[in-house]
Write an enzyme that holds these catalytic residues in place. Structure first.
Site, PDB file in Angstrom:
ATOM      1  N   HIS A   1       0.741  -1.224  -0.070  1.00  0.00           N
ATOM      2  CA  HIS A   1       0.116  -0.048   0.001  1.00  0.00           C
ATOM      3  C   HIS A   1       0.822   1.225   0.184  1.00  0.00           C
ATOM      4  O   HIS A   1       0.509   2.116   0.616  1.00  0.00           O
ATOM      5  CB  HIS A   1      -0.801  -0.057   1.198  1.00  0.00           C
ATOM      6  CG  HIS A   1      -2.098  -1.054   1.080  1.00  0.00           C
ATOM      7  ND1 HIS A   1      -3.162  -0.750   0.226  1.00  0.00           N
ATOM      8  CD2 HIS A   1      -2.415  -2.206   1.666  1.00  0.00           C
ATOM      9  CE1 HIS A   1      -3.882  -1.857   0.257  1.00  0.00           C
ATOM     10  NE2 HIS A   1      -3.689  -2.549   1.154  1.00  0.00           N
TER      11      HIS A   1
ATOM     12  N   ASN B   1     -10.512  -2.158   2.021  1.00  0.00           N
ATOM     13  CA  ASN B   1     -10.297  -2.248   0.671  1.00  0.00           C
ATOM     14  C   ASN B   1     -11.364  -1.689  -0.414  1.00  0.00           C
ATOM     15  O   ASN B   1     -12.636  -1.602   0.268  1.00  0.00           O
ATOM     16  CB  ASN B   1      -9.652  -3.294   0.087  1.00  0.00           C
ATOM     17  CG  ASN B   1      -8.162  -3.677   0.547  1.00  0.00           C
ATOM     18  OD1 ASN B   1      -7.452  -2.959   0.686  1.00  0.00           O
ATOM     19  ND2 ASN B   1      -7.867  -5.026   1.040  1.00  0.00           N
TER      20      ASN B   1
ATOM     21  N   TYR C   1      -0.484  -2.741  12.382  1.00  0.00           N
ATOM     22  CA  TYR C   1      -0.521  -1.214  11.747  1.00  0.00           C
ATOM     23  C   TYR C   1       0.501  -0.239  12.606  1.00  0.00           C
ATOM     24  O   TYR C   1       1.033   0.463  11.843  1.00  0.00           O
ATOM     25  CB  TYR C   1      -2.010  -0.945  11.641  1.00  0.00           C
ATOM     26  CG  TYR C   1      -2.697  -1.327  10.342  1.00  0.00           C
ATOM     27  CD1 TYR C   1      -2.769  -2.749  10.343  1.00  0.00           C
ATOM     28  CD2 TYR C   1      -2.836  -0.639   9.511  1.00  0.00           C
ATOM     29  CE1 TYR C   1      -3.358  -3.382   9.193  1.00  0.00           C
ATOM     30  CE2 TYR C   1      -3.483  -1.145   7.997  1.00  0.00           C
ATOM     31  CZ  TYR C   1      -3.476  -2.526   8.105  1.00  0.00           C
ATOM     32  OH  TYR C   1      -4.006  -3.144   6.869  1.00  0.00           O
TER      33      TYR C   1
END
Ligand code: NDP
Length: 491
Positions: free
Chosen positions: A56, A129, A339
């Site tokens: 990403h 997404n 994350y």
């Protein structure tokens, strides 16, 4: 107001003489060590990058707001959803998955949809997404999946062979690959695609009643995709077509918007629902859980600085607000670690203090120090328990400490199967019931084109016989024909 530009200074604010001429002995040098402004300028320049995200990487984003349009207090006590008409500021970052910074925006790929709600109860990050499903259901396979989409260890080139090898040996990927190989794998712009939370999450109302939920953001611009040929042509025209389109639309006042539709499942239904509702390779068919419109997302402000506000944005799947939590979906549980860990690596342990990552409300805890820390509590206590009025946790937040984990044996096991669980049922539904004939024709062409570029024959055969023919016999036969292979046996 004076028209004079300000005098240049060092980063310490001291005035400097020139941005044009270095300090030299004579016209041709040598240069002097005491030209500290030159040294600061060059030293800062070579440190301008932070490590890229591992995937990403290429993206863009904008700010805007979310407006609640329906009363959802029956299902969640989340403050930002508590009143019809309530608006919450948001940040969104769209991205491609596999390519590096500079890669063509139009290439076939899934698109990331990272959305932050700056709520009064803290940041709520929903990171999904543009597709409702994902390639793998177990985080153990995630790094392998990403490796297979990246570059070969020897040549440094991307490899369709590696991609199809992984996919055809991972039948759970068939649903996502069907979407990826359709024209939805090449969206025309970020504005013309849907966004999904993809994973299943939990909502909890003020009375403590829990529900399983899925988020669907439906584009109000309408779905628009490139054909494979158009996407390839766009590579030559504009590598940054998606980033540019979003910027231009917002700058021109043509604010893109999405309708938030929720699927809501009563907590008790999960146990014997026909599909495992925590398997991110599956959707919940709309007929089972009809989508309910609850809000609207509007993007109306471009970033003032791309690096500070988009590159350094650190979204965190673990950022939940009261009334919203995770589900037993293994991908969510692993992403809750990964994350923040990525941001700590990229921008350091104090990444949450960057303006774009700061919540609207005040932060109170006992974390201290570390590189680049500037938020501090003066002489307030830096430990708990303490006798000096430091912050205290709210046990109510965790009155049910297990949240959702039923007593279970801890083990490494396959995902629990439900009655209709099968990796090929849902991509088959998509192919047979949802796609138009044109969609199906393009899907076949795109698969054949992709499988024809450098994929070894045994992997092509596996992709036909053990993958596409199982999604749908007719689809398998068309792909086989396109590759010059015999018709697959009936699965
Ligand atoms: P429905 O007929 O109720 O819904 C089909 C969904 O597919 C709609 O959300 C539609 O919304 C979307 N869609 C339409 N064309 C395509 C396409 N070419 N590629 C991908 N999505 C498309 O069906 P069910 O809910 O019973 O699900 C049937 C299949 O539809 C699923 O197996 C899944 O593959 C697909 N699907 C289902 C979703 C869900 O959450 N139930 C969501 C998205 C897809 P739109 O055109 O606005 O995107």
């Amino acid at each position: 107001m004076s028209n004079q530009p300000p005098v240049t200074t060092t980063d310490a604010g001291c005035p400097v003489a020139s941005d044009e001429f270095s300090l030299a002995v004579g016209t041709n040098g040598p240069l002097l060590l005491q030209d500290t402004y030159l040294i600061e300028k060059l030293a800062h320049f070579v440190r301008e990058r932070v490590p890229d995200r591992v995937y990403h990487v290429k993206g863009g984003g904008a700010f805007g707001y979310f407006e609640a349009t329906a009363d959802v207090t029956e299902w969640t006590k989340a403050g930002f959803l508590s009143k019809v008409g309530k608006r919450t500021p948001v940040l969104i970052r769209f991205s491609s998955v596999a390519g590096e910074e500079g890669y063509p925006d139009s290439d076939r790929d899934v698109r990331g949809w990272a959305l932050r709600f700056y709520t009064e109860e803290g940041n709520y990050d929903l990171v999904g997404n543009n597709t409702p499903v994902f390639f793998v259901r177990d985080p153990m396979k995630f790094p392998d999946f990403i490796h297979s989409q990246e570059r070969m260890p020897d040549t440094g080139l991307r490899s369709n062979n590696m991609q199809w090898d992984f996919w055809s040996l991972s039948p759970e990927s068939a649903h996502q690959v069907t979407v990826l190989m359709s024209d939805r794998g090449t969206p025309r712009t970020w504005r013309h695609m849907n966004g999904f939370g993809s994973d299943t999450y939990m909502w909890e109302n003020a009375g403590g009643k829990k529900f399983w939920v899925k988020y669907h953001f439906k584009t109000e611009q309408g779905i628009q995709n490139f054909t494979d040929a158009e996407a390839k042509a766009m590579r030559a025209e504009d590598l940054d077509c998606h980033r540019r389109d979003l910027w231009d639309a917002v700058a021109g006042g043509d604010y893109p918007s999405w309708r938030l539709e929720m699927q809501i499942m009563p907590y008790e239904d999960a146990a014997d629902y026909r599909f495992n509702p925590f398997d991110v390779t599956k959707v919940w068919p709309h007929a089972d859980y009809p989508p309910i419109t609850v809000g609207r997302l509007v993007l109306d402000r471009n970033p003032e600085n791309f690096f500070a506000q988009i590159v350094q944005a650190g979204f965190d799947v673990a950022n939940f607000v009261p009334g919203i939590g995770p589900s037993p979906d293994r991908m969510v549980l692993a992403r809750m670690l990964a994350y923040a860990d990525s941001s700590r690596y990229r921008t350091g342990p104090n990444y949450a203090q960057l303006p774009v990552n700061q919540p609207l409300n005040e932060v109170h805890n006992y974390n201290k120090d570390g590189p680049m820390r500037y938020r501090h509590n003066g002489n307030q206590p830096v430990y708990a328990p303490n006798s000096y009025g430091g912050p205290k946790g709210d046990l109510q937040r965790y009155r049910d400490p297990s949240w959702f984990v039923e007593a279970a044996e801890i083990m490494r096991t396959a995902y629990e199967s439900h009655r209709d669980d099968n990796d090929f049922i849902q991509p088959g539904m998509l192919y047979r019931q949802v796609m138009t004939q044109t969609d199906r024709d393009h899907l076949v062409d795109n698969i054949v084109g992709h499988l024809s570029q450098g994929v070894e024959r045994p992997i092509q055969e596996r992709a036909v016989n053990d993958y596409w023919a199982k999604v749908d016999p007719d689809l398998g036969a068309h792909v086989a024909h396109g590759l010059g292979m015999p018709k697959p046996n009936k699965p």
